[in-house]
Design a protein around this motif. Structure first.
Motif, PDB file in Angstrom:
ATOM      1  N   VAL A 120       6.075  -3.938   2.939  1.00 50.62           N
ATOM      2  CA  VAL A 120       5.190  -2.362   3.688  1.00 50.62           C
ATOM      3  C   VAL A 120       4.522  -2.062   2.779  1.00 50.62           C
ATOM      4  N   GLY A 121       4.177  -1.698   1.337  1.00 47.35           N
ATOM      5  CA  GLY A 121       3.250  -1.500   0.484  1.00 47.35           C
ATOM      6  C   GLY A 121       2.464  -3.094   0.025  1.00 47.35           C
ATOM      7  N   ALA A 122       2.832  -3.374   0.279  1.00 44.56           N
ATOM      8  CA  ALA A 122       1.779  -4.642   0.002  1.00 44.56           C
ATOM      9  C   ALA A 122       1.049  -5.180   1.269  1.00 44.56           C
ATOM     10  N   ARG A 123       1.161  -5.050   2.425  1.00 38.99           N
ATOM     11  CA  ARG A 123       0.767  -4.602   4.100  1.00 38.99           C
ATOM     12  C   ARG A 123       0.327  -4.004   4.016  1.00 38.99           C
ATOM     13  N   ALA A 124       0.397  -2.617   3.458  1.00 39.94           N
ATOM     14  CA  ALA A 124      -0.386  -2.026   3.664  1.00 39.94           C
ATOM     15  C   ALA A 124      -1.770  -1.619   2.595  1.00 39.94           C
ATOM     16  N   SER A 125      -1.424  -1.865   1.984  1.00 35.27           N
ATOM     17  CA  SER A 125      -3.115  -2.661   0.608  1.00 35.27           C
ATOM     18  C   SER A 125      -3.396  -3.529   1.084  1.00 35.27           C
ATOM     19  N   ALA A 126      -3.603  -4.459   1.353  1.00 30.48           N
ATOM     20  CA  ALA A 126      -4.323  -6.059   1.975  1.00 30.48           C
ATOM     21  C   ALA A 126      -5.110  -5.963   2.758  1.00 30.48           C
ATOM     22  N   ALA A 127      -4.355  -4.575   3.567  1.00 29.81           N
ATOM     23  CA  ALA A 127      -5.443  -4.227   5.228  1.00 29.81           C
ATOM     24  C   ALA A 127      -6.398  -2.873   4.677  1.00 29.81           C
ATOM     25  N   LEU A 128      -6.072  -2.763   3.964  1.00 27.35           N
ATOM     26  CA  LEU A 128      -7.598  -1.523   4.322  1.00 27.35           C
ATOM     27  C   LEU A 128      -7.890  -2.226   3.313  1.00 27.35           C
ATOM     28  N   ARG A 129      -7.705  -3.315   2.175  1.00 24.28           N
ATOM     29  CA  ARG A 129      -8.754  -4.513   0.869  1.00 24.28           C
ATOM     30  C   ARG A 129      -9.513  -4.591   2.601  1.00 24.28           C
ATOM     31  N   ARG A 151     -12.011   1.863  11.021  1.00 26.05           N
ATOM     32  CA  ARG A 151     -11.984   1.383  10.494  1.00 26.05           C
ATOM     33  C   ARG A 151     -10.297   1.802   9.742  1.00 26.05           C
ATOM     34  N   VAL A 152      -9.867   2.308   9.666  1.00 27.21           N
ATOM     35  CA  VAL A 152      -8.526   2.545   9.317  1.00 27.21           C
ATOM     36  C   VAL A 152      -8.033   2.672  10.966  1.00 27.21           C
ATOM     37  N   ALA A 153      -7.838   2.705  11.631  1.00 30.40           N
ATOM     38  CA  ALA A 153      -7.180   2.645  13.122  1.00 30.40           C
ATOM     39  C   ALA A 153      -7.390   0.710  12.686  1.00 30.40           C
ATOM     40  N   ILE A 154      -7.826   0.227  12.243  1.00 26.06           N
ATOM     41  CA  ILE A 154      -7.883  -1.297  12.633  1.00 26.06           C
ATOM     42  C   ILE A 154      -7.360  -1.869  11.268  1.00 26.06           C
ATOM     43  N   ALA A 155      -7.118  -1.473  10.138  1.00 24.56           N
ATOM     44  CA  ALA A 155      -6.220  -1.778   9.459  1.00 24.56           C
ATOM     45  C   ALA A 155      -4.547  -1.335   9.516  1.00 24.56           C
ATOM     46  N   SER A 156      -4.535  -0.288  10.286  1.00 20.67           N
ATOM     47  CA  SER A 156      -3.489  -0.258  11.156  1.00 20.67           C
ATOM     48  C   SER A 156      -2.982  -1.376  11.401  1.00 20.67           C
ATOM     49  N   VAL A 157      -3.674  -1.551  12.192  1.00 25.39           N
ATOM     50  CA  VAL A 157      -3.026  -2.562  13.409  1.00 25.39           C
ATOM     51  C   VAL A 157      -2.840  -4.062  12.410  1.00 25.39           C
ATOM     52  N   LEU A 158      -3.588  -4.391  11.885  1.00 25.88           N
ATOM     53  CA  LEU A 158      -4.044  -5.461  10.906  1.00 25.88           C
ATOM     54  C   LEU A 158      -2.632  -5.864   9.829  1.00 25.88           C
ATOM     55  N   ALA A 159      -1.565  -4.772   9.598  1.00 27.84           N
ATOM     56  CA  ALA A 159      -0.894  -4.404   8.890  1.00 27.84           C
ATOM     57  C   ALA A 159       0.228  -5.315   9.766  1.00 27.84           C
TER      58      ALA A 159
END
Lengths: 576, 264
Positions: A120-129, A151-159
Motif C-alpha cells: 500500500v505504502g509503495a503504491r501510494a508513493s509511486a503514484a504520487l511520484r 492530480r491527487v485524484a489521478i494518483a489515487s486512481v493510478l495506485a
C-alpha cells in the motif's frame, strides 16, 4: 492488443428504461490517447460509467451487446475487479475525495483491495511520484490548488494499477495553470508510461495534436471514429453549426480559408501546421490582410467604476487585494482575469458591497460604494454567480424573475409585463412555469442573467459565464451581453477563458498575488503576455498562428486575436 | 475561516486517542447534567475553556469565534428560562403577566445557558483536535465498527467545511438579489428554508459523485480493509479521560449525599 472492445453495445437507464447508448462499435488499442467529443446529452459520461462498470453493476440499468475492458466483460465483472484495470476521474475534484489528507486518499484504493501494508505504502508513493506530488503526503487536500487536487485524484486512481484512465472533463473546474498541469501529466502518462487515456473534453485546442483518435458522439450514438485530422475535416462544420461544439481555432481557420477559395494544403491541428499549410494568396489579398487593423476597441464614455488604492484583508490576516487602482468606462466590456486565489473574486465582491475595502476607495458613478448597503447597490450592480442554482430563490421561472421587482413593490399587470419582456430578452419565453432547477445549464445561466437584468443595472458582473456551456450556448449569452452593452450597460466578465476576452473585451484587468498587474487593451495583454506577471492566461490560438506564420513563412499579419477578427477583415475587403 | 473542522497540531488533546477523547466529552456532558449549582457550572465552563486554550492549544481567536455561536444560543435559552421557568416556591424577584423571575429561574437559566456553552465548546475542541482518519481507525480497531459504517460517519465529517463554504456562496448569491438581508427570527427561518434546497441538491450530487469514486476504488469489496497507519499510543490521554469520569462519579455521589438521597 485492444484494451477496450465494444460490439453493438447499448445501455438503458434504470427505472425509466430510456436508451442512452445505441449499438456502439469501436476498439481502443493499448497506449492510445483518445478524445471523446459531443454535445451534452450525447452519452459521453454514460459511456465512461459503462466502461468502468458503474453502469449497470452499481447504479443499475441494463446493457445489450458486448463490452470488454482488458478482456473483462464490463456487465459481468465486479467494479472492484474492473477498478484494477480501468480508473475514472471526474470534473469536480471535491466530490471524489473521501479522506482529508493526500496520503490517505491515495492509499484508500489499495487498502480496500486488502494489499499488504508495505505494498500500500509503495503504491501510494509511486503514484504520487507519477503525478509530481512527492512531499505532499501530509498535506490536507482542502489546502491544495484545483490542479493539485485533480492530480491527487489521478494518483489515487493510478495506485489501483489500471492500464486505462478515463477522464470526464477533468479540467472544467480549473484555471489555466491547473489545466496545463493536468494536460502535461496526461501527456507524460501516455507517452512515458504507456497508459491508455480516454478523455472527454469540450475545448481541445491544446490537446488535439496529442490525440491518436477522436470519437464523436451525438444522441447516444457514435457518429465518427478516426484520426483527429480526418474527423475534424469531415465533421468540423457540422460540429460547430449543428451540434454547437467548440471547434479548435485552427480548424475554424482552415474552414475560413476553404470558404474564401484558398484551402490549406493539409488540414491543420496546431499553429505550426497552419504555417506549413498556409495557402498562397493573391498579392492584393495578402497585402490587405497584412495591413488590416483589427477594430479599435477602447471606449471613451465617462468613468463608471473607479478603484483608488483598494486594499482588502481577510479576518485571518491574508491580504487578498493590495493597493489596486483602475478605471472602467461606461459601456465597456471588461475582462477580469487571474489565477484562482489571485484576488479577482474578492475584488469583484467589493463592487456589489458584499465586501468593504479596508483601505482605499471604490467609486460607482463618482459616488463612494462604501456608503451604500448591498440592497441599495443591488439596484445598480448585478452579479451573476458561477453556479446559477446558488442564486435561485423561487419555485418557477416567472417567480424567479419577479422576485426582486416584487420586493420593490411592483405588482399586477406591470409586473407580469416586465417578467414577460425580460424572459423574451433572454430567450426563455414559454418556460414560465418550469422549476428553475429543471432547466438546462445554458437556460439556468440565462435565467440567472434575467434576474439581474430585470433591474436594469448600470454594471453587470458575470463570474465564469461560459463555464459548463458549449459553443452555441456561450455565443447566445455573449450576444445577449453585447445587446445589453449597446443599451449602455457596462459588463464585467470574471473569467479564465481567453477566447471570451480575446473576442469580446474592450479592457482587461489582470490580478496576480493580490495585485493588479495589467490594465489595458486585450491586444496589449496578449501580445506582451511574456512580460506580464501572470501564469493564468493562455495565449489566443490565433495569435500563435500569427507568430508561427512570421517565424516559418515570413508572412506578417497584424496581431489578430481570434479567427473571427481575421474573417471580419476579409469580409471588409470583399466589400471594398 | 472554517469552523468545526480538524486543525492539525501536536497538543495534549491532539495526541489523545479519539475514543478516550469521546469518553472525556461524555464525562463533561454527564457532569454538566448533574451540576445544579451555577457556581459549579461556571467553574466547569472555565475548566473547558482552559482545556481548549492550553490542552488543545487552540488560538484564542479561533476558539472564541466558535464559542460565540454557542454564546448566542446560550443567551437565547437563558432568557427563555429566566422568564418562563417556574418559581418552585423560591423568592420571586419580578412578576409581570406570564413572566416571572425568581431565584429558581435565575439558577435554571444560568445552568442551562452555561451547559450549552460547556457542551458546545467541548464538542468544538473534539472536532478541532481529532483527525477524522484517526477517529475512523479507532472506531474500526478499538470499537470494532464495520468499516462501511465507520466510513459513512467519516464522509459526513469531511463535508462540513465544503458545505460551510457553499452556504457562504449561496448567502452571497442571495444577498445581491436583495434576499436574506432582513433581520429577525422569521427572516432567519426563511433563510434556512432557502438555504436547504440548494444545499440538498448539491449535497445529493456530491454524494453520488463520492459514492461512484469510492466504488471505483474497490470500497466495500471485502468485509475488512488494510489499516496502513499506526497511531502512537498515548496512555496519558486514557488517564485523562478516566480522571474526568472519576470526577463525575465523585461529584455525583456528593450531590446524592448533599441532597439526602444517600444517608451517611
Amino acid at each position: 492488443m485492444a484494451y477496450i472492445e465494444l460490439n453493438r453495445f447499448s445501455y438503458w437507464a434504470p427505472e425509466t428504461e430510456t436508451q442512452l447508448l445505441y449499438d456502439l462499435d469501436f476498439e481502443i488499442e493499448a497506449g492510445e490517447f483518445v478524445i471523446v467529443l459531443g454535445p451534452s446529452g450525447a452519452g459521453k459520461s454514460t459511456l465512461a460509467l459503462c466502461l468502468t462498470g458503474i453502469y449497470p453493476t452499481v447504479l443499475g440499468g441494463r446493457t445489450a451487446g458486448h463490452g470488454r475492458v482488458v478482456g473483462l466483460d464490463v456487465s459481468q465483472t465486479t467494479v472492484p475487479q474492473l477498478s484494477t484495470h480501468i480508473g475514472l476521474i471526474f470534473q469536480d475534484p471535491d466530490s471524489q475525495f473521501c479522506n482529508l489528507f493526500v496520503d490517505e486518499e491515495v492509499a484508500f484504493g489499495p487498502e480496500n483491495l486488502r494489499l499488504p501494508r508495505e505494498e500500500v505504502g509503495a503504491r501510494a508513493s509511486a503514484a504520487l511520484r507519477q503525478v509530481g506530488l512527492e512531499g505532499f503526503q501530509r498535506r490536507m487536500i482542502n489546502t491544495l490548488s484545483g490542479g493539485q487536487k485533480q492530480r491527487v485524484a489521478i494518483a489515487s486512481v493510478l495506485a489501483m494499477g489500471p492500464e486505462v484512465l478515463v477522464l470526464d472533463q477533468p479540467t472544467a473546474n480549473l484555471d489555466p495553470v491547473g489545466k496545463n498541469e493536468i494536460y502535461d501529466l496526461l501527456y507524460r502518462l501516455n507517452r512515458e508510461q504507456g497508459k491508455t487515456i480516454v478523455l472527454i473534453e469540450h475545448q481541445v485546442d491544446e490537446l488535439i495534436q496529442f490525440a491518436s483518435r477522436l470519437l464523436l458522439m451525438g444522441g447516444g450514438r457514435l457518429l465518427a471514429n478516426g484520426a483527429p485530422r480526418e474527423v475534424l475535416a469531415a465533421w468540423g462544420r457540422r460540429m460547430e453549426k449543428e451540434m454547437g461544439l467548440w471547434l479548435p481555432e485552427v480548424a475554424r481557420l482552415a474552414f475560413l480559408a476553404q470558404d474564401a477559395g484558398f484551402p490549406m494544403a493539409a488540414f491543420p491541428l496546431s499553429a505550426d501546421e497552419v504555417a506549413l499549410a498556409w495557402p498562397t494568396l493573391p498579392a492584393p489579398m495578402s497585402a490587405a490582410l497584412a495591413t488590416a487593423r483589427p477594430p479599435k476597441r477602447g471606449h471613451a464614455g465617462p468613468f463608471l467604476l473607479q478603484g483608488d488604492h483598494v486594499t482588502y484583508c481577510y479576518a485571518d490576516g491574508f491580504e487578498a487585494v493590495r493597493d489596486v487602482s483602475f478605471n472602467v468606462n461606461t459601456g465597456d466590456l471588461v475582462g477580469l482575469m487571474g489565477e484562482n486565489g489571485s484576488g479577482k473574486t474578492t475584488l469583484s465582491l467589493h463592487f456589489v458591497g458584499l465586501l468593504r475595502p479596508k483601505g482605499g476607495r471604490l467609486l460607482l458613478g463618482g459616488e463612494s460604494i462604501a456608503s451604500r448597503g448591498v440592497k441599495s447597490l443591488a439596484a445598480d450592480v448585478g452579479y451573476v454567480f458561477q453556479y446559477p442554482e446558488h442564486q435561485f430563490v423561487a419555485d418557477t421561472v416567472a417567480d424567479e424573475v419577479a422576485y426582486t421587482p416584487r420586493l420593490e413593490g411592483k405588482q399586477g399587470e406591470a409586473l407580469s409585463r416586465l417578467v414577460q419582456s425580460t424572459l423574451a430578452e433572454v430567450g426563455l419565453q414559454g418556460l414560465e412555469n418550469r422549476h428553475p432547477y429543471t432547466l438546462s445549464m445554458g437556460e439556468k445561466r440565462r435565467l440567472s442573467i434575467a434576474t439581474m437584468l430585470v433591474r436594469r443595472p448600470k454594471l453587470l458582473i458575470l463570474d465564469e459565464p461560459s463555464a459548463g456551456l458549449d459553443f452555441r450556448n456561450t455565443e447566445r449569452i455573449m450576444t445577449l451581453l453585447l445587446a445589453l452593452r449597446e443599451q449602455g450597460t457596462t459588463i464585467m466578465l470574471v473569467t479564465h477563458t481567453t477566447y471570451l476576452v480575446a473576442r469580446y473585451a474592450s479592457q482587461v484587468l489582470v490580478m496576480d498575488h493580490s495585485e493588479l498587474v495589467f490594465d489595458g487593451l486585450p491586444q496589449d495583454l496578449f501580445i506582451n503576455l511574456g512580460r506580464i506577471r501572470t501564469k493564468a492566461i493562455d495565449r489566443p490560438e490565433m495569435l500563435k498562428v500569427v507568430e508561427a506564420l512570421r517565424a516559418r513563412q515570413g508572412v506578417v499579419l497584424p496581431p489578430y486575436l481570434t479567427v473571427d477578427e481575421l474573417a471580419l477583415s476579409l469580409n471588409s475587403q470583399e466589400r471594398s | 475561516m472554517q469552523r468545526f473542522s480538524f486543525r492539525p497540531g501536536d497538543s495534549f488533546l491532539h495526541r489523545t486517542d479519539p475514543v478516550s477523547k469521546f469518553a472525556w466529552l461524555m464525562a463533561i456532558a454527564f457532569l454538566g447534567y448533574v451540576i445544579t449549582d451555577p457556581v459549579h457550572q461556571l467553574a466547569l465552563t472555565l475548566v473547558i475553556v482552559a482545556c481548549a486554550l492550553w490542552l488543545a492549544r487552540l488560538s484564542s481567536r479561533y476558539f472564541f469565534a466558535g464559542f460565540s455561536i454557542f454564546l448566542y444560543f446560550s443567551l437565547l435559552l437563558f432568557t427563555l428560562q429566566l422568564l418562563f421557568a417556574p418559581a418552585e416556591g423560591t423568592q420571586v424577584y419580578f412578576h409581570w403577566g406570564i413572566f416571572t423571575i425568581s431565584e429558581a429561574s435565575v439558577r435554571f437559566a444560568f445552568n442551562l445557558g452555561l451547559r450549552v456553552i460547556t457542551v458546545g465548546s467541548s464538542a468544538l475542541v473534539f472536532l478541532t483536535t481529532t483527525e477524522p482518519a484517526r477517529l475512523l481507525t479507532s472506531l474500526m480497531t478499538t470499537l470494532r465498527v464495520p468499516y462501511r459504517f465507520a466510513y459513512a460517519f467519516y464522509a459526513s465529517l469531511r463535508y462540513i467545511p465544503v458545505f460551510e463554504n457553499e452556504a457562504r456562496n449561496i448567502l452571497n448569491a442571495h444577498a445581491v438579489r436583495g434576499a436574506g438581508l432582513d433581520e429577525g427570527l422569521f427572516a432567519r427561518f426563511r433563510l434556512i428554508r432557502r438555504l436547504t434546497v440548494p444545499l440538498l441538491v448539491s449535497g445529493l450530487r456530491r454524494a453520488k459523485g463520492a459514492a461512484i469514486a469510492m466504488e471505483g476504488r474497490a470500497f466495500g469489496a471485502y468485509p475488512t480493509k488494510t489499516i496502513s497507519v499506526d497511531y502512537p499510543a498515548f496512555p496519558a490521554g486514557v488517564i485523562f479521560a478516566l480522571l474526568w469520569w472519576l470526577a463525575f462519579v465523585v461529584y455525583f455521589f456528593w450531590v446524592l449525599r448533599t441532597t439526602g438521597f444517600i444517608r451517611t
